[in-house]
Design a protein around this motif. Sequence first.
Motif, PDB file in Angstrom:
ATOM      1  N   PRO A 170       3.337  -7.249   8.396  1.00 58.97           N
ATOM      2  CA  PRO A 170       1.938  -6.964   8.038  1.00 58.97           C
ATOM      3  C   PRO A 170       1.019  -7.291   9.209  1.00 58.97           C
ATOM      4  O   PRO A 170       1.221  -8.284   9.914  1.00 58.97           O
ATOM      5  CB  PRO A 170       1.687  -7.894   6.842  1.00 58.97           C
ATOM      6  N   LEU A 227       1.413  -2.746   6.723  1.00 54.09           N
ATOM      7  CA  LEU A 227       2.634  -2.967   7.478  1.00 54.09           C
ATOM      8  C   LEU A 227       2.612  -2.149   8.761  1.00 54.09           C
ATOM      9  O   LEU A 227       2.352  -0.946   8.745  1.00 54.09           O
ATOM     10  CB  LEU A 227       3.858  -2.565   6.633  1.00 54.09           C
ATOM     11  N   TYR A 229       2.348   1.768   6.798  1.00 52.72           N
ATOM     12  CA  TYR A 229       1.983   1.766   5.375  1.00 52.72           C
ATOM     13  C   TYR A 229       0.667   1.047   5.238  1.00 52.72           C
ATOM     14  O   TYR A 229       0.528  -0.108   5.667  1.00 52.72           O
ATOM     15  CB  TYR A 229       3.050   1.080   4.514  1.00 52.72           C
ATOM     16  N   SER A 250       1.628  -5.110   1.491  1.00 54.46           N
ATOM     17  CA  SER A 250       3.000  -4.995   1.993  1.00 54.46           C
ATOM     18  C   SER A 250       3.418  -6.353   2.522  1.00 54.46           C
ATOM     19  O   SER A 250       2.592  -7.157   2.937  1.00 54.46           O
ATOM     20  CB  SER A 250       3.097  -3.925   3.086  1.00 54.46           C
ATOM     21  N   SER A 276      10.097  -6.899   5.296  1.00 54.12           N
ATOM     22  CA  SER A 276      10.661  -5.618   5.735  1.00 54.12           C
ATOM     23  C   SER A 276      11.939  -5.877   6.503  1.00 54.12           C
ATOM     24  O   SER A 276      12.219  -6.998   6.932  1.00 54.12           O
ATOM     25  CB  SER A 276       9.654  -4.857   6.615  1.00 54.12           C
ATOM     26  N   TYR A 307      10.993  -1.803   3.071  1.00 56.17           N
ATOM     27  CA  TYR A 307       9.880  -2.748   3.026  1.00 56.17           C
ATOM     28  C   TYR A 307       9.255  -2.869   1.634  1.00 56.17           C
ATOM     29  O   TYR A 307       9.280  -1.946   0.824  1.00 56.17           O
ATOM     30  CB  TYR A 307       8.797  -2.340   4.026  1.00 56.17           C
ATOM     31  N   GLU A 308       8.682  -4.053   1.381  1.00 59.46           N
ATOM     32  CA  GLU A 308       7.958  -4.321   0.140  1.00 59.46           C
ATOM     33  C   GLU A 308       6.560  -3.730   0.228  1.00 59.46           C
ATOM     34  O   GLU A 308       5.888  -3.840   1.265  1.00 59.46           O
ATOM     35  CB  GLU A 308       7.861  -5.830  -0.100  1.00 59.46           C
ATOM     36  N   SER A 309       6.106  -3.126  -0.869  1.00 53.28           N
ATOM     37  CA  SER A 309       4.777  -2.506  -0.860  1.00 53.28           C
ATOM     38  C   SER A 309       4.297  -2.299  -2.294  1.00 53.28           C
ATOM     39  O   SER A 309       5.032  -2.535  -3.253  1.00 53.28           O
ATOM     40  CB  SER A 309       4.826  -1.153  -0.128  1.00 53.28           C
ATOM     41  N   ALA A 368       2.132  -6.520  -3.250  1.00 56.12           N
ATOM     42  CA  ALA A 368       3.226  -6.129  -2.359  1.00 56.12           C
ATOM     43  C   ALA A 368       4.585  -6.161  -3.035  1.00 56.12           C
ATOM     44  O   ALA A 368       5.541  -5.591  -2.522  1.00 56.12           O
ATOM     45  CB  ALA A 368       3.241  -7.041  -1.127  1.00 56.12           C
TER      46      ALA A 368
END
Length: 500
Positions: free
Chosen positions: A386, A395, A416, A420, A423, A450-452, A457
Amino acid sequence: MTSPYFPARTVLFEREEGGVTYRIPALLYIPKRAILLAFAEERLSPDDSHANVLVLRRGAFYRTYVEWGDMRVLKTASLEEHRSMNPCPVYDELTGTVFLFFIAVLGNTPESFQIMTGKNAARLCCVTSSDGGLTWSAVADLTEQVIGSVIEDWATFALGPGHGIQLRSGRLLVPAYTYHIDCKECFGKICKTTPHSFTFYSDDHGQSWHFGDFIPNLKTGECQLASVYEEDGSNVLYCNARSPLGCRVQALSLDDGAAFLPGQLVRKLVESNRGCHGSIVGFPAPLVRGSSRVPSPGRRRWLAGGCDYSHFLQKLHRLQKPRGKGAGSIPGTSIERAPQGHPRDESSEESLLSAAGGHPGQAAPGPLSQLATSFQTPTWVLYSHPTSHRSRVNLGVYLSTFPRNADSWTEPWVIYEGPSAYSDLAAIELPSSEPAATPGIPAITFACLYESGARYAHEEIAFCLFTLSEVIENIPTKLSSLGQSCQGGSKNQWKNCVTS
């Protein structure tokens, strides 16, 4: 102002209505099978104390897209009465074995409780697969065998998360960190601890494992590794670690991860609040002359993943600070490096070629296979994290062509926009026969897991592909307001952020 470009994304794991949440992505590419393995923790809620089991989706890579199979639970990757956390896969190319390391934590004991009390509840575990993730072995608890009595000095420990690496020597490396107990009863506190990054490693294809020394001087936690070569053939192991110090920490090892030199602050790579996990991946710099179209002597041109390399060097020179006098040597060692040259005239193509390894007045080098044996294709490193220093939003990916220098990182390309967090990156080399590849050398495609989410997130874990050409083209040519003005006090304020 042009609209920002974001890579197309596929959601692989999504929060369920009942509260089941997927976190902590880990990504592994298996070249021989053209398979991607995407791992995550399945949690009963977003809280780490509610982690449950590890899950996997297997993807077949088809150069421009990935065909994903269904999600399945890794049933053997567990210990009774423990929860499975921090997936960290590493692939042995020589044996074709995938090692999936993870920690198994007793009951619902959170990490914070272990740190506060000094009572470790984590076990070092591993399962393996010899068929590209289709089937998995029974779990092996390696805690006593690998860590032994030393664990009494660790309040807790964890792996990665994300991928491990294999060196050319065959050594397998798994990134890790621990909260070392400095004092069990200090000034009224139950326990005083300091986080340190280190590695687990194996030199016999996973038959036995050992752990190395800590990064000695700065507080470091979740980390990842890259093997970095330079043109003269010298090599260092590069570690990039999470830190509570406001920015990332990097450290170098000259003995393949058994010990690290003192860490350095990487001020260009900001951390948010107490920090966030980030991913790095090393890849060969695409320095090559197009063999199918030999340029005239007065117009030597190099290519970078499909881009005009001299154009990229001009752009990179505007983005980066000049390397200082100290950039030519590694602190605390007798190993000296010739400093990378800087163009005497930014508009001079001859000077730019000198910085890339060419020399004015000489014919441009041919394909890498025809270069002098003393020349080693240097390693570049890509990093994802991030981009805000106040919250986990937007991100981005950053590029360094000289990772040993902490000031060498570019500004980020935001891939992104929105909430987020964690990753994991993978680098995929396309064969030179592919249309997207530069003649004589593989082109590079990157994969990112990745987390989002729209508000938080932890709503989903998504996957995307992008090329080195896209990274180069989308690196900002001047400081972006993203990551400076986008400080995101509330979860919805990110929508008001714009790119300059």
